[in-house]
Design an enzyme around this catalytic site. Sequence first.
Site, PDB file in Angstrom:
ATOM      1  N   GLY A  22      35.345  50.262  33.962  1.00  0.00           N
ATOM      2  CA  GLY A  22      35.795  49.540  32.777  1.00  0.00           C
ATOM      3  C   GLY A  22      35.576  48.057  32.901  1.00  0.00           C
ATOM      4  O   GLY A  22      35.188  47.543  33.953  1.00  0.00           O
ATOM      5  N   PHE A  37      39.472  39.747  32.733  1.00  0.00           N
ATOM      6  CA  PHE A  37      39.483  39.142  34.059  1.00  0.00           C
ATOM      7  C   PHE A  37      38.368  39.663  34.960  1.00  0.00           C
ATOM      8  O   PHE A  37      38.241  39.240  36.090  1.00  0.00           O
ATOM      9  CB  PHE A  37      40.824  39.403  34.752  1.00  0.00           C
ATOM     10  N   LYS A  89      38.657  46.103  41.647  1.00  0.00           N
ATOM     11  CA  LYS A  89      38.625  45.145  40.541  1.00  0.00           C
ATOM     12  C   LYS A  89      37.905  43.886  41.021  1.00  0.00           C
ATOM     13  O   LYS A  89      38.380  43.185  41.920  1.00  0.00           O
ATOM     14  CB  LYS A  89      40.038  44.807  40.068  1.00  0.00           C
ATOM     15  N   ASP A 121      52.869  42.158  30.391  1.00  0.00           N
ATOM     16  CA  ASP A 121      51.728  42.751  29.684  1.00  0.00           C
ATOM     17  C   ASP A 121      51.776  44.270  29.801  1.00  0.00           C
ATOM     18  O   ASP A 121      50.774  44.916  30.112  1.00  0.00           O
ATOM     19  CB  ASP A 121      50.413  42.208  30.233  1.00  0.00           C
TER      20      ASP A 121
END
Length: 692
Positions: free
Chosen positions: A379, A383, A400, A497
């Site tokens: 994905g 960021f 990530k 969030d």
Amino acid sequence: MLYQSNLLFGLLAEKVIMDKDKDTPLVMYMFVICMLLLCVGSSTDPIDTYCPTEFPLYSSNSTFDNNLKLLLGLLPSNTASKNGFYNTSVGDGQDKVYGQALCRGDITNSTVCKECIQKASQDLTKMCNSEDAIIWYELCQVRYSFQMFFTSMTYTGKYPNHNLKEKNISHTSGFDQVLAYLMNNLSQEAAFIPANNMFAAGEIQYSGSDGIKNKKLYGLVQCTRDISEGDCATCLSSALTELTQCCSFREGGIILSRTCNVRFESYRFFNQSSAKMLLFPTSKGGGKWKPWMFALTIVGSLLVLAVTILLCTACLLRKGDTGRDEERIERTLLQQLATSKSVAVTQEGDLISSDELLFMNLATIKDATDDFSDTNKLGQGGFGAVYKGVLPDGSEVAVKRLSKKSWQGIEELKNEVILIAKLQHKNLVRLLGCGLEGDEKFLIYEFMSNKSLDQFIFDPEKRSEFDWHTWYGIINGIARGLLYLHEESRLKIIHRDLKPNNVLLDHEMVAKISDFGMARIFFENQNTANTKRVVGTYGYMAPEYAMEGLFSVKSDVFSFGVMLLEIINGKRNSGFYTTELAPTLLAYAWQLWNEERKLEFVDPVLLESCMACEVVKCMHIGLLCVQEDPELRPNMSSVVVLLGSEQMALPKPSQPVFSLGRAFHVDQDPGPATTTNPSMNGGSTLSSVLPR
């Protein structure tokens, strides 16, 4: 100051006696004695007290009061005879009282210790009638409570008024490093050398960059001896973080907590026989501090320099001013990272080791992800991107890769390393490791085979694969994860969030909250904070946060309520206006609730496998969570209790905000947002919110 006052009193009294036959004016003796009495008298005042009003109050001559008097009567003599620390309890049942007393570690005179505990006990009962209270003096502290607190590390982080009396000065360059060096060394000695009884005091001599030599700084740290070595180190680490914030620009400062205290001054304020002498590392040129030499002794502190450089560089790219709370929290996070005992940094700035976290080099990550190939890409978000990786041992991970040039990437790396590495709960995603190498910043998580919750909530086909029992388990898992963040972890964390994209599902459909890049730490007595930099996601932000920048645990509760209603209905709150049934999902839920058509809100697929009363209860809880007034929203501990209860009466909800998300200008999240693992802030993310 009590130690110095008594010492000064003795020296001057001796001088008066020796000079009694000389022609010294009597008025001079009287002046000296009066000044000494004033000095000693002022030092007998408590540094601070904590008398929380949220706890029950006891009545005079009640059973609790009588037990408390008996307990406080036991503390002075026993504390003095047991090397300065003692705890015990008196009574039974609901009127049982637990008490603890601690004298400062350099006080070797048992009479001084006993008298301080007596004074503290007397003053505490005069000042407070709460069933839980604590008082701090310079030489001792006394605490009592209706609940058992022994062996439990609780960090309070109090800033006493004592700090305001300290003079503000401009320290020489490098003072922060000298202070950190001294206090970190003392903390290690207090926490991990049993013979020290969790106490250490010392002084450090150093040369400033201004050429002035033989400067001295004095420090003291102490923990209560009922907690573990690790808890003592954790408490002192938190206290030193706040000491730097409040007092690094002063001549001295002190931070108080229930289980530890820290203090520094520019003068000796403790018994010299207890002091350890330290020498601050310098280069051969004498005077200029070298980070690589400092890393040889306190390797953890060097990490703060690497992150500081990144932050300073990023600040040049940032526009606008962040709020004071943002600056304070950034300093807090930075200092916590700096005080990590097990982090090492090479001279090139690479992370190489940690007991809590695995640091990986870029070459290993490239091999695991096939050089970040698109075929392994899970994905993309604002960021950075997330990739599936396979480590040399065969374990699957999610990597990530944070944006190389963005300030958000640095912020996210810092937040995730500090927060997730210290938080362990079955409903939080596990951070396995991280890396910082040149411009590359990456985080390594456990791989979640079912990816994120949003794929199941809003996909009719996938929704039909699971019954209400599975969805109810997911709801409870999210609630318990939030409860841990808000109330049960070592740190009080506001996620800021929370959304379906940031809830991941493992192979057993267990929900795990992820993505802490926007999270913020709250101090124990802090309830709300304000920011000028509003970050969050369209449709899930609480109104007080979107409009005024105010956030709290109730902001997360609002987001949870939105998700709960989305799970029940199967539609997104932010895009519900396209159904033409109502402007938002919240408005539609409120309308059907008031019209007694509650089951019409429930996805028909769920009705086939659920008990109507249970799903209606969840709808009720969701509406309570999204009420406009944050004070009316339940906290997560109440939500967990309500979810698990079949008979508890729920309060009537008030009207939620209907136009949330349509009355604001939204800056879209940069880059396409697709499903991630962990999620990369999918959906529209608010970077600024302006009322029209």
